[in-house]
Design a protein around this motif. Structure first.
Motif, PDB file in Angstrom:
ATOM      1  N   LEU A 168       0.833  -1.212   0.000  1.00  0.00           N
ATOM      2  CA  LEU A 168       0.000   0.000   0.000  1.00  0.00           C
ATOM      3  C   LEU A 168       0.865   1.260   0.000  1.00  0.00           C
ATOM      4  N   VAL A 169       1.820   1.348   0.937  1.00  0.00           N
ATOM      5  CA  VAL A 169       2.602   2.587   1.047  1.00  0.00           C
ATOM      6  C   VAL A 169       3.520   2.774  -0.160  1.00  0.00           C
ATOM      7  N   TYR A 275      11.406  -3.597  -2.336  1.00  0.00           N
ATOM      8  CA  TYR A 275      10.830  -4.115  -1.092  1.00  0.00           C
ATOM      9  C   TYR A 275      11.887  -4.947  -0.385  1.00  0.00           C
ATOM     10  N   ASP A 276      12.101  -4.699   0.882  1.00  0.00           N
ATOM     11  CA  ASP A 276      13.023  -5.395   1.794  1.00  0.00           C
ATOM     12  C   ASP A 276      13.957  -4.420   2.481  1.00  0.00           C
ATOM     13  N   THR A 290      12.500   2.106  -1.304  1.00  0.00           N
ATOM     14  CA  THR A 290      12.068   0.741  -1.007  1.00  0.00           C
ATOM     15  C   THR A 290      11.217   0.694   0.257  1.00  0.00           C
ATOM     16  N   VAL A 291      10.583  -0.430   0.463  1.00  0.00           N
ATOM     17  CA  VAL A 291       9.837  -0.684   1.688  1.00  0.00           C
ATOM     18  C   VAL A 291      10.744  -1.465   2.636  1.00  0.00           C
ATOM     19  N   HIS A 292      10.954  -0.898   3.797  1.00  0.00           N
ATOM     20  CA  HIS A 292      11.816  -1.549   4.783  1.00  0.00           C
ATOM     21  C   HIS A 292      11.055  -2.696   5.456  1.00  0.00           C
ATOM     22  N   LEU A 326       8.152   2.928   4.515  1.00  0.00           N
ATOM     23  CA  LEU A 326       8.741   3.365   3.252  1.00  0.00           C
ATOM     24  C   LEU A 326      10.046   4.115   3.503  1.00  0.00           C
ATOM     25  N   VAL A 327      11.063   3.830   2.702  1.00  0.00           N
ATOM     26  CA  VAL A 327      12.340   4.543   2.744  1.00  0.00           C
ATOM     27  C   VAL A 327      12.537   5.201   1.379  1.00  0.00           C
ATOM     28  N   ILE A 328      12.468   6.523   1.344  1.00  0.00           N
ATOM     29  CA  ILE A 328      12.550   7.242   0.071  1.00  0.00           C
ATOM     30  C   ILE A 328      14.006   7.590  -0.233  1.00  0.00           C
TER      31      ILE A 328
END
Length: 338
Positions: A168-169, A275-276, A290-292, A326-328
């Protein structure tokens, strides 16, 4: 030999099986000098009578066993680091085992773990076979599954992460940048996390009132080659996506490589979210948004749980999902005009 936690005594079980008490002891301790037929007979009777060694026994080994279907360096290292952190704090060592496929370890693995008699076992699988569960339970060897990839049965202790929220994020971030043609490359179609992440993508798109082009939703393999192959297909469509949510950092790296092959600039021509949040994500070019997924923390929690279970201090089957975020970084931007 410890007394049974149930009504049956080991000498009575030996008589019923038609073997010696020492043979029953060998089976309990995973010794290899017992025929397969005799072992199966004794194991069947142990299960029938509900034999269970008491937790918290003295003279247990000082090992936590960590079992992978395969040791892929980037992803596995995060898990190993977490288990090692907790093991070191508790004066324990970690033994690594590679066995089976992504669904469960091979049947031969159980013989070895019974012989090693670790404090507990941490597994990277979707589930365990009923026979393996029964054998571990009867020897009071607790196990916990680190489960970012599946949906374990209710009787399986597990630590996972919020995969739906992650999808989602990731997608919402791309929508907020102004993208409308967004693709999703998730994982294998036999893994629950693959569906959860793409369901998060779908929810974000639907909430924003954006149409989902089903050509843009693909199942991959969480690997670089899968991300590259699928991205080459997507990015050569006449109305290609301007952004791609990849279900793993490794797939995202494959997408970046595909974009370069086609002469597309990231993020000017194509935005990518992985993602990860593996360590390599911040060193990719460009650095990967990525998504942490808290892999190290998940491993730490799993190791703590098996230690507590080995001490007999948990009365319920532990299940927990840790938060994602989320990590931008530099692989996402607003779509190019036109």
């Amino acid at each position: 030999m410890a007394d049974s936690g149930g009504k049956v005594k080991l000498n009575e079980l030996a008589v019923e099986a038609g073997v010696s008490l020492s043979t029953v002891s060998k089976v309990l301790n995973g010794r290899s000098d017992v025929s397969a037929q005799t072992r199966a007979k004794v194991e069947e009777l142990l299960g029938k009578h509900g034999y269970q060694r008491r937790p918290g026994l003295p003279n247990r080994d000082t090992l936590i066993e960590l079992v992978f279907p395969e040791l892929e360096t980037a992803w596995a290292m995060e898990i190993i680091r977490g288990v090692e952190n907790v093991a070191r704090a508790n004066d324990l060592s970690v033994v690594l085992t590679e066995s089976g496929d992504r669904h469960s370890p091979s049947p031969a693995w159980i013989t070895g773990v019974l012989r090693r008699r670790p404090v507990g076992v941490v597994l990277l699988f979707a589930d365990l076979a009923a026979e393996a569960k029964a054998a571990l339970k009867s020897r009071a060897i607790p196990f916990v599954i680190i489960d970012p990839a599946g949906d374990p049965a209710p009787d399986v202790p597990a630590v996972g992460s919020a995969n739906w929220s992650g999808g989602l994020v990731a997608t919402r971030h791309l929508i907020e940048l102004g993208h409308t043609r967004i693709a999703a490359i998730t994982g294998r179609d036999d893994m629950m996390c693959s569906f959860a992440r793409v369901d998060g993508y779908r929810s974000a798109m639907n909430s924003a009132g954006l149409e989902i082009d089903e050509r843009f939703v693909r199942f991959g393999n969480f690997r670089v080659d899968g991300g590259r192959r699928i991205a080459l297909e997507l990015l050569t469509l006449p109305d290609r996506p301007t952004a791609i949510f990849a279900g793993s950092d490794l797939q995202a790296l494959g997408v970046i490589e595909a974009a370069r092959t086609l002469g597309l600039r990231v993020p000017l021509d194509l935005s990518i979210v992985g993602y990860d949040d593996l360590q390599l994500a911040q060193w990719s070019s460009p650095a990967l948004t990525t998504v942490h997924q808290p892999l190290t923390e998940m491993a730490e929690e799993a190791a703590r749980l098996v230690i507590r279970m080995s001490e007999g201090t948990l009365e319920t089957i532990p299940r927990m999902d840790l938060a994602t975020r989320l990590v931008i970084r530099d692989s996402t931007a607003a779509p190019a005009a036109g």
